[in-house]
Design a protein around this motif. Structure first.
Motif, PDB file in Angstrom:
ATOM      1  N   LEU A  88     -20.603   0.485 -32.968  1.00 43.89           N
ATOM      2  CA  LEU A  88     -19.321   0.242 -32.003  1.00 43.89           C
ATOM      3  C   LEU A  88     -18.646   1.316 -31.431  1.00 43.89           C
ATOM      4  CD1 LEU A  88     -17.802  -2.774 -33.997  1.00 43.89           C
ATOM      5  CD2 LEU A  88     -19.179  -2.900 -32.154  1.00 43.89           C
ATOM      6  N   VAL A  89     -18.947   2.518 -31.556  1.00 42.67           N
ATOM      7  CA  VAL A  89     -18.203   3.669 -30.873  1.00 42.67           C
ATOM      8  C   VAL A  89     -18.604   3.418 -29.402  1.00 42.67           C
ATOM      9  CG1 VAL A  89     -18.298   6.165 -30.428  1.00 42.67           C
ATOM     10  CG2 VAL A  89     -18.067   5.272 -32.943  1.00 42.67           C
ATOM     11  N   GLY A  90     -17.517   3.403 -28.723  1.00 41.27           N
ATOM     12  CA  GLY A  90     -17.591   3.374 -27.175  1.00 41.27           C
ATOM     13  C   GLY A  90     -17.576   1.856 -27.014  1.00 41.27           C
ATOM     14  N   LYS A  91     -17.851   0.882 -27.682  1.00 40.95           N
ATOM     15  CA  LYS A  91     -17.863  -0.554 -27.280  1.00 40.95           C
ATOM     16  C   LYS A  91     -16.366  -1.093 -27.200  1.00 40.95           C
ATOM     17  CE  LYS A  91     -22.529  -0.543 -27.464  1.00 40.95           C
ATOM     18  NZ  LYS A  91     -23.148  -0.915 -28.499  1.00 40.95           N
ATOM     19  N   ASN A  92     -16.196  -2.076 -26.479  1.00 44.69           N
ATOM     20  CA  ASN A  92     -15.084  -3.154 -26.545  1.00 44.69           C
ATOM     21  C   ASN A  92     -14.040  -2.371 -25.995  1.00 44.69           C
ATOM     22  OD1 ASN A  92     -15.828  -5.510 -28.281  1.00 44.69           O
ATOM     23  ND2 ASN A  92     -16.075  -3.658 -29.892  1.00 44.69           N
ATOM     24  N   LEU A  93     -14.218  -1.426 -24.680  1.00 40.23           N
ATOM     25  CA  LEU A  93     -13.456  -0.880 -23.954  1.00 40.23           C
ATOM     26  C   LEU A  93     -12.317  -2.032 -23.204  1.00 40.23           C
ATOM     27  CD1 LEU A  93     -12.358   1.524 -22.326  1.00 40.23           C
ATOM     28  CD2 LEU A  93     -13.936   0.887 -20.579  1.00 40.23           C
ATOM     29  N   MET A  94     -11.002  -1.681 -23.518  1.00 37.93           N
ATOM     30  CA  MET A  94     -10.307  -2.608 -22.906  1.00 37.93           C
ATOM     31  C   MET A  94      -9.265  -1.876 -21.791  1.00 37.93           C
ATOM     32  SD  MET A  94      -9.098  -5.128 -26.151  1.00 37.93           S
ATOM     33  CE  MET A  94      -9.017  -3.751 -27.433  1.00 37.93           C
ATOM     34  N   LEU A  95      -8.929  -2.249 -20.531  1.00 40.31           N
ATOM     35  CA  LEU A  95      -8.372  -1.408 -19.490  1.00 40.31           C
ATOM     36  C   LEU A  95      -6.857  -2.365 -19.251  1.00 40.31           C
ATOM     37  CD1 LEU A  95     -11.188  -0.217 -17.461  1.00 40.31           C
ATOM     38  CD2 LEU A  95      -9.933   0.989 -19.170  1.00 40.31           C
ATOM     39  N   HIS A  96      -6.714  -3.613 -19.548  1.00 38.01           N
ATOM     40  CA  HIS A  96      -5.450  -3.977 -18.901  1.00 38.01           C
ATOM     41  C   HIS A  96      -5.722  -4.395 -17.434  1.00 38.01           C
ATOM     42  CE1 HIS A  96      -2.408  -3.411 -22.372  1.00 38.01           C
ATOM     43  NE2 HIS A  96      -3.041  -4.683 -22.577  1.00 38.01           N
ATOM     44  N   PRO A  97      -6.222  -5.464 -16.936  1.00 38.11           N
ATOM     45  CA  PRO A  97      -6.147  -5.779 -15.469  1.00 38.11           C
ATOM     46  C   PRO A  97      -4.705  -5.721 -14.796  1.00 38.11           C
ATOM     47  CG  PRO A  97      -7.758  -7.158 -16.676  1.00 38.11           C
ATOM     48  CD  PRO A  97      -7.086  -6.269 -17.543  1.00 38.11           C
ATOM     49  N   TYR A  98      -4.275  -5.383 -13.999  1.00 34.11           N
ATOM     50  CA  TYR A  98      -3.130  -5.331 -13.260  1.00 34.11           C
ATOM     51  C   TYR A  98      -3.135  -6.223 -11.946  1.00 34.11           C
ATOM     52  CZ  TYR A  98      -0.095  -1.788 -15.807  1.00 34.11           C
ATOM     53  OH  TYR A  98       0.527  -1.215 -16.564  1.00 34.11           O
ATOM     54  N   ALA A  99      -2.125  -6.859 -11.603  1.00 38.13           N
ATOM     55  CA  ALA A  99      -2.017  -7.385 -10.482  1.00 38.13           C
ATOM     56  C   ALA A  99      -0.645  -6.935 -10.043  1.00 38.13           C
ATOM     57  CB  ALA A  99      -2.033  -9.213 -10.268  1.00 38.13           C
ATOM     58  N   GLN A 100      -0.523  -6.854  -8.667  1.00 40.34           N
ATOM     59  CA  GLN A 100       0.733  -6.221  -7.906  1.00 40.34           C
ATOM     60  C   GLN A 100       0.978  -7.185  -7.079  1.00 40.34           C
ATOM     61  OE1 GLN A 100       0.872  -2.919  -4.890  1.00 40.34           O
ATOM     62  NE2 GLN A 100       1.833  -1.956  -6.597  1.00 40.34           N
ATOM     63  N   ILE A 101       2.479  -7.722  -6.908  1.00 39.59           N
ATOM     64  CA  ILE A 101       2.817  -8.722  -5.800  1.00 39.59           C
ATOM     65  C   ILE A 101       4.071  -8.194  -5.465  1.00 39.59           C
ATOM     66  CG2 ILE A 101       3.590 -10.989  -5.680  1.00 39.59           C
ATOM     67  CD1 ILE A 101       2.061 -10.150  -9.047  1.00 39.59           C
ATOM     68  N   ARG A 102       4.469  -7.775  -4.142  1.00 41.12           N
ATOM     69  CA  ARG A 102       5.380  -7.237  -3.730  1.00 41.12           C
ATOM     70  C   ARG A 102       6.034  -8.062  -2.407  1.00 41.12           C
ATOM     71  NH1 ARG A 102       6.785  -2.811  -5.646  1.00 41.12           N
ATOM     72  NH2 ARG A 102       8.593  -2.394  -4.100  1.00 41.12           N
ATOM     73  N   GLY A 103       7.431  -8.011  -2.344  1.00 40.22           N
ATOM     74  CA  GLY A 103       8.030  -8.604  -1.033  1.00 40.22           C
ATOM     75  C   GLY A 103       8.906  -7.851  -0.485  1.00 40.22           C
ATOM     76  N   HIS A 104       9.531  -8.055   0.659  1.00 39.69           N
ATOM     77  CA  HIS A 104      10.438  -7.393   1.447  1.00 39.69           C
ATOM     78  C   HIS A 104      11.842  -8.223   1.511  1.00 39.69           C
ATOM     79  CE1 HIS A 104       6.641  -5.385   1.912  1.00 39.69           C
ATOM     80  NE2 HIS A 104       7.001  -4.295   1.980  1.00 39.69           N
ATOM     81  N   PHE A 105      12.834  -7.616   1.719  1.00 37.53           N
ATOM     82  CA  PHE A 105      14.114  -8.264   1.683  1.00 37.53           C
ATOM     83  C   PHE A 105      14.820  -7.886   2.980  1.00 37.53           C
ATOM     84  CE2 PHE A 105      12.744  -8.578  -2.446  1.00 37.53           C
ATOM     85  CZ  PHE A 105      12.731  -9.886  -2.917  1.00 37.53           C
ATOM     86  N   ASP A 106      15.626  -8.721   3.584  1.00 42.23           N
ATOM     87  CA  ASP A 106      16.580  -8.352   4.686  1.00 42.23           C
ATOM     88  C   ASP A 106      17.712  -7.429   4.388  1.00 42.23           C
ATOM     89  OD1 ASP A 106      15.102 -10.131   6.389  1.00 42.23           O
ATOM     90  OD2 ASP A 106      16.426 -11.645   6.210  1.00 42.23           O
ATOM     91  N   GLU A 107      18.141  -7.314   3.100  1.00 37.81           N
ATOM     92  CA  GLU A 107      19.194  -6.311   2.747  1.00 37.81           C
ATOM     93  C   GLU A 107      18.712  -5.574   2.052  1.00 37.81           C
ATOM     94  OE1 GLU A 107      19.244  -9.572  -0.580  1.00 37.81           O
ATOM     95  OE2 GLU A 107      18.672  -9.314   1.454  1.00 37.81           O
ATOM     96  N   PRO A 108      19.322  -4.161   2.132  1.00 35.68           N
ATOM     97  CA  PRO A 108      18.532  -2.918   1.360  1.00 35.68           C
ATOM     98  C   PRO A 108      18.869  -3.139   0.027  1.00 35.68           C
ATOM     99  CG  PRO A 108      20.809  -2.327   2.314  1.00 35.68           C
ATOM    100  CD  PRO A 108      20.509  -3.760   2.935  1.00 35.68           C
ATOM    101  N   LEU A 109      17.797  -2.713  -0.759  1.00 38.77           N
ATOM    102  CA  LEU A 109      17.833  -2.653  -2.263  1.00 38.77           C
ATOM    103  C   LEU A 109      17.927  -1.238  -2.797  1.00 38.77           C
ATOM    104  CD1 LEU A 109      15.234  -5.384  -2.712  1.00 38.77           C
ATOM    105  CD2 LEU A 109      17.584  -5.506  -2.843  1.00 38.77           C
ATOM    106  N   ASP A 110      17.201  -0.769  -3.842  1.00 36.94           N
ATOM    107  CA  ASP A 110      17.324   0.683  -4.451  1.00 36.94           C
ATOM    108  C   ASP A 110      16.244   1.391  -3.817  1.00 36.94           C
ATOM    109  OD1 ASP A 110      19.204  -0.415  -6.380  1.00 36.94           O
ATOM    110  OD2 ASP A 110      17.375  -1.230  -7.428  1.00 36.94           O
ATOM    111  N   GLY A 111      15.384   0.893  -3.110  1.00 32.62           N
ATOM    112  CA  GLY A 111      14.413   1.954  -2.793  1.00 32.62           C
ATOM    113  C   GLY A 111      13.558   2.600  -3.634  1.00 32.62           C
TER     114      GLY A 111
END
Length: 532
Positions: free
Chosen positions: A298-321
Motif C-alpha cells: 500500500l505504499v503509494g496507494k490511496n492518494l487523496m488530493l481534495h478536489p476543489y471547486a471555485q465559485i466567484r461573483g462580482h458586486f456593484d459596491e467595492p469590497l476588500d479587494g
C-alpha cells in the motif's frame, strides 16, 4: 562519516518541525535533514511590487514550474489535479494561506457512519489535546463557539470579517445556512514575539511580517534553542536497513552534491504524501524488494488530493479587494453525509476575498468578462476590488488506483527517481463538486452578485497530499500502526499526511501537526520498548 544520532527526521515542514520540537525535551540527539533552505523574509514576494508575477515564477506553488535547486520534479501528467508543494524550512506552511480547520469527529469514523472507506485507528478525542497544543504553538486566531465543532478555546481574536465576510455572512443568514469566522494560524495581535497581521493579503506567497504561523517562525526557533540540529540543502536518497530489518540511517546528498551516510537509531519520515512514498519506494532492497515498509503493498496507494471547486461573483459596491488574509469565513452546512443527496460525505466552503490587479485582469479576460479594445478599462474597474467568492474543499475517498509510483525516466538533479502520479476523480467526487458549485451560486445570488463564474476541479490545487502510507492496526491493510510506527521496520515512523486513512473535507495541516505531536508523545512514553 557523520556521528550517529538518536533521532533522524527527514523534512523540516509542518510535521517535521512539530515532532522535532516535541522530542527535544528527551535530550536525545536529534537531527533533521531538509533538502531545501531557509526562506528569508526579505526575499518573499510581498516585499516588492512584482509579487503577483513572482507567484508564477520562483514562488510558484508547482515544483515543476518553480524548478529551484531544492525541488524534485513530479510527473503529474496523468492527473487532472497538479501537485503543489514546497521544499524548504517550513515546507508548505511557507506558502499556505494559514487556513487552519481541524478534522471533524465524524471524519475518524467514516466506515462506521457511512459504510465507505475505513475508520481511523484513533479518534478526534485522541488528538484533541494535541490539536490544542498545536494551536498554541502555531498561534491560531479564532472565535469560540462554532456549532460545527466540539468546544475549543480561542487563543487570539479571529481575523476581521471585512466587507466580504459581512456581505457573504448576511447571504448565508438569509438562506439559514451555517457559517463562522475561520480559524487561522495568523496572529491578530502580538504573539510570542511575532508582530500582528497588517493585512497585506499575500499570505500564499510568504509572510514577510511574520504574522503567519509557518513553522520556520513557530516551532523551529524553539526546537533550535533546545539543541535540535537542522541541516539544510541535504537531499535524502534512501533509507538503509540491516539484516534484522531495522533502519540504520539514511544516504543523502549534501549541498555540494557529495553523497554521505547519516547513522541513526530512529528514523522519522516527514516528507509529505508524495515525498514519503517516493523515498520508501526508492529504498527498495533485497530484503524489501517492493520498497521499504511495503509488505502490505500500500505504499503509494490511496492518494487523496481534495478536489476543489471555485465559485466567484462580482458586486456593484467595492469590497476588500486582495487586502487582508484571503480566507475570512467558512461554512460546514454541507459537511456531513445527507442521504437525500447523490453522494456520501461532504465538503466545506471557504469564503475568500478578491484578487490582485494582475490576476483580476487575467482571470477576467479568461472568463470573458474583460474585452480587448473598447470597454477594456471600464470592464476591469467593474471587477477589480469588486469580487468575492469561495472554494469548496470536497472530501476525497481513498482508492488504491490513485497512486504514487516511481517514474522510469524522470530524475531530480541528484539522479534520484522522481514521483509519478496517477489520479482520477471518482463519481462521488464529481457529484460532490457539482453540488458545491450549485450551492455556491445560490449563496452569491443571495448576496447580490453578478457575473458569476465557476471552475471545477481546480487544476492547480493539488496541495493536500494524503493517504499514501496509511495507518491502521492490520499490517496487511496499512503501512504504519495507530501511532505512526512502521509495521515492518520497528524504528521507522511516519508523521506526515501520507498516514491519513480518509481525507475529510477541510485543510489537513492542523491534523498533520496534531498527529506528529501525538506520535512524539507515544515515542517518549514507549522509548524503552521501541526495539522489542
Amino acid at each position: 562519516m557523520n556521528e550517529p544520532v538518536d533521532v533522524l527526521i527527514i523534512g523540516a515542514g509542518a510535521s517535521g518541525a512539530a515532532v522535532a520540537w516535541s522530542l527535544a525535551d528527551t535530550r536525545m540527539r536529534i537531527l533533521c535533514l531538509e533538502q531545501g533552505d531557509w526562506t528569508r523574509p526579505s526575499d518573499v514576494p510581498s516585499t516588492g511590487r512584482d509579487w503577483e508575477a513572482r507567484t508564477l515564477e520562483d514562488f510558484a506553488i508547482s515544483p515543476n514550474r518553480r524548478g529551484l535547486a531544492a525541488d524534485y520534479p513530479v510527473n503529474d501528467d496523468d492527473s487532472p489535479i497538479k501537485i503543489a508543494n514546497y521544499n524548504g524550512v517550513g515546507g508548505g506552511t511557507v506558502f499556505y494561506a494559514a487556513h487552519f480547520p481541524r478534522l471533524h469527529p465524524s471524519d475518524f469514523r467514516v466506515r462506521s457512519l457511512d459504510g465507505v472507506a475505513d475508520d481511523w485507528p484513533i479518534s478526534y478525542e485522541t488528538l484533541e489535546p494535541f490539536y490544542a497544543l498545536n494551536d498554541r504553538m502555531m498561534g491560531v486566531s479564532s472565535l469560540a463557539g462554532d456549532p460545527a465543532y466540539p468546544p475549543k478555546p480561542s487563543i487570539m481574536p479571529p481575523i476581521p470579517l471585512g466587507r466580504t465576510g459581512e456581505k457573504l455572512g448576511a447571504a448565508l443568514n438569509g438562506l439559514g445556512w451555517h457559517w463562522w469566522p475561520s480559524d487561522a494560524a495568523i496572529a491578530t495581535e502580538a504573539y510570542e514575539g511575532r508582530a500582528p497581521c497588517i493585512n497585506l493579503g499575500q499570505c500564499g506567497s510568504g509572510c514577510a511580517q511574520g504574522a503567519k504561523g509557518s513553522t520556520d517562525v513557530t516551532y523551529w526557533p524553539e526546537a533550535l534553542r533546545a539543541r535540535v540540529e537542522l541541516r539544510t540543502r541535504c537531499r535524502v536518497s534512501r533509507i538503509e536497513t540491516n539484516q534484522a530489518g531495522m533502519a540504520t540511517g539514511v544516504h543523502y546528498f549534501d549541498a555540494h552534491g557529495t553523497e554521505r551516510f547519516q547513522p541513526a537509531e530512529i528514523v522519522i519520515l516527514a516528507s509529505n504524501g508524495i515525498g514519503t512514498p517516493r523515498l520508501l519506494l526508492n529504498s527498495a532492497s533485497d530484503r524489501f524488494p517492493d520498497g521499504l515498509a511495503n509488505s502490505s503493498g500500500l505504499v503509494g496507494k490511496n492518494l487523496m488530493l481534495h478536489p476543489y471547486a471555485q465559485i466567484r461573483g462580482h458586486f456593484d459596491e467595492p469590497l476588500d479587494g486582495y487586502r487582508g488574509p484571503p480566507i475570512c469565513t467558512w461554512s460546514m452546512e454541507f459537511y456531513e453525509t445527507d442521504r437525500t443527496r447523490d453522494f456520501v460525505r461532504g465538503y466545506c466552503f471557504q469564503f475568500s476575498r478578491g484578487l490582485g490587479p494582475a490576476r483580476a485582469a487575467i482571470n477576467g479576460m479568461a472568463d470573458g468578462l474583460i474585452p480587448w479594445g473598447q470597454g477594456h478599462h471600464e470592464a476591469f474597474r467593474r471587477l477589480f476590488n469588486h469580487s468575492a467568492g469561495m472554494v469548496s474543499v470536497c472530501e476525497d475517498l481513498p482508492e488504491e488506483t490513485n497512486c504514487v509510483t516511481l517514474d522510469p525516466g524522470l530524475r531530480d538533479s541528484d539522479g534520484i527517481p522522481a514521483a509519478k502520479i496517477r489520479y482520477r476523480l471518482s463519481e462521488n467526487s464529481r457529484r460532490m463538486l457539482d453540488h458545491s458549485v450549485a450551492r455556491g451560486i445560490d449563496i452569491l445570488k443571495a448576496a447580490g452578485a453578478r457575473d458569476i463564474t465557476s471552475k471545477a476541479p481546480l487544476s492547480y490545487a493539488g496541495w493536500h497530499l494524503m493517504g499514501t502510507a496509511r495507518m491502521g492496526r492490520d499490517p496487511e491493510r496499512s503501512v504504519v500502526n495507530e501511532w505512526g510506527r512502521s509495521h515492518d521496520v520497528k524504528n521507522l515512523f511516519i508523521v506526515d499526511g501520507s498516514v491519513f486513512v480518509t481525507s475529510g473535507g477541510v485543510n489537513p495541516t492542523s491534523t498533520i501537526q496534531a498527529f506528529a505531536l501525538y506520535v512524539a508523545d507515544q515515542i517518549k512514553s514507549r522509548i524503552y520498548d521501541l526495539f522489542e
